[in-house]
Write a protein that holds these residues in place. Sequence first.
Motif, short mmCIF file in Angstrom:
data_model
loop_
_atom_site.label_atom_id
_atom_site.label_comp_id
_atom_site.label_asym_id
_atom_site.label_seq_id
_atom_site.Cartn_x
_atom_site.Cartn_y
_atom_site.Cartn_z
N GLY A 54 0.83 -1.19 0.00
CA GLY A 54 0.00 0.00 0.00
C GLY A 54 0.87 1.24 0.00
O GLY A 54 2.08 1.18 -0.17
N MET A 108 -9.17 4.42 1.25
CA MET A 108 -8.00 3.66 1.64
C MET A 108 -8.40 2.35 2.31
O MET A 108 -7.80 1.30 2.07
N ARG A 162 -9.63 -0.87 0.08
CA ARG A 162 -8.65 -1.81 -0.46
C ARG A 162 -7.85 -2.48 0.65
O ARG A 162 -7.57 -3.66 0.61
N HIS A 170 -3.05 0.15 3.01
CA HIS A 170 -2.52 1.51 3.09
C HIS A 170 -2.43 1.95 4.55
O HIS A 170 -3.23 1.53 5.39
N GLU A 230 -3.34 5.84 -5.56
CA GLU A 230 -3.23 4.40 -5.32
C GLU A 230 -2.45 3.67 -6.40
O GLU A 230 -1.80 2.67 -6.13
#
Length: 367
Positions: free
Chosen positions: A110, A151, A154, A157, A328
Motif C-alpha cells: 500500500g 484507503m 482496499r 494503506h 493508489e
Amino acid sequence: MLLFTASSGLGGLLTDGREFLAAVRLGRPAALWLLALLPLLALLNRYAARRRRAALAGVGRPAALTGQLTHPRPRRRWAGLTYPLAWLLLVVGLAGPRWGESDEPGVAVGRDTVIVIDLSRSMLAEDMADPGAKSRWEAARSGALDLLAAMERRGGHRVGVVLFAARPKLVCPLTTDYKHARAVLRAVNGRFPPPECRPGPEADATSGTRFGAALVAAVAAHDPRFVGAQDIVLISDGDDPEESDREWVRGANAARTANVPVHTVGVGNPGQPTVPDLGPDAVEPFSTKLEEGEDKPLKLIAGETQGEYVAARTGPPRLGEFFLNCIEGHKLRTVVGDDQVPQPKERYPWLLAPALALFFVGWLRGR
C-alpha cells in the motif's frame, strides 16, 4: 416459544450476514459498473425471443410446430435465470472479493498517506455549499473521512493525521487501524483545536497558519524505509496573514528532499470574502477567502513537490475519488517481516467457477 426461537435464530442469521458483508473487501470495485449492462442484455434477449416467435409464426402455428418435435423440451422458467445469475457472479468475481485471512505469509502492500488539516481561524468561515458541512474545517474533515474510506476499501494503506494552526500536532501516527484513524478525524473540531496548535512562545510563531511547520511534521511522521510510496494531503484555504515571509518554503523543501509529493486541497470561496464567526471573545474580525492563485502557497507547494492541486472550493472535497485515481496506482509499500499486516484472502474462484458452470448450462439450454 417456538416462534420466539425461530425469530431469534433469523435475527442472528441476519446479524451474521451483515457482519460478513461488512468484512468483504473488493480489490477492483470499479468492475461493479458492468452490472449496469444486465438490463441491456435482458432487453436484447427479449428482442431476440420475439424475433424467434415471429419467425415461427411465419412458418405455422407454434402449437402445431411444437407437436411435430421428436423430443419436445419441457418449458422451465427457472432456466431463464441462468445467464443473468451467471453474469452477476462473473462481475462480482471480477471485482476481486476478499475476506478472511490468507494462509500465505502476510505481505503488506500500500501507500503511506499523512493527512494535514488546517485549523487556523480562517477555516471557521462558513462559505461551503454543503448544508452538513458549512464551515471550511468541517468540509476538510469530511474530505479526510472520504479519503480514509477509499484507503480502507482496499486495505494495506497506512494513514496518519497532522493538525495545525500556529503550530502542528501529530494526532495519529501512521497506522492501518482505520477505526482509530476515523475516530481521530471525527473528533476534529475547528472551534476547539488542540492547545498545542495555538500560538506558543516560539519566536517564529508570528502567524496562525504555518504551512511549513505542518509539512515538516508530516514528513517526519513518514517511515524513511518506504521512500517513493508516500504522500501528504494538505487541506486548507491557503489564507496566511504572514504569507510574505514565505514560511511554507521550509516545508516544501523538506517534502521535496524526502521525495514526498504534497497534494494540496483548496476549500472555501475564491471569489467572495467571508467574515468568520470567531465567537463573543473576538476583538479583531477579518474577512477571508480561498487563496488559490498561481503565486499562492497551495499551488506553489504542490508544484514544488510534484503533487497535485485539488480545487474543492465550496463543494465537498471528493478525496476518495482523488486517492483512487491519482495516488493508489503509484508505487506501493511492501513489508515482509515481523510488522507485516495480514492480508485478506482472494475469493474470486468461489464466484467465477459457478458463473462458468451457469453459462455452460445456459448454452446447453439454448442448443
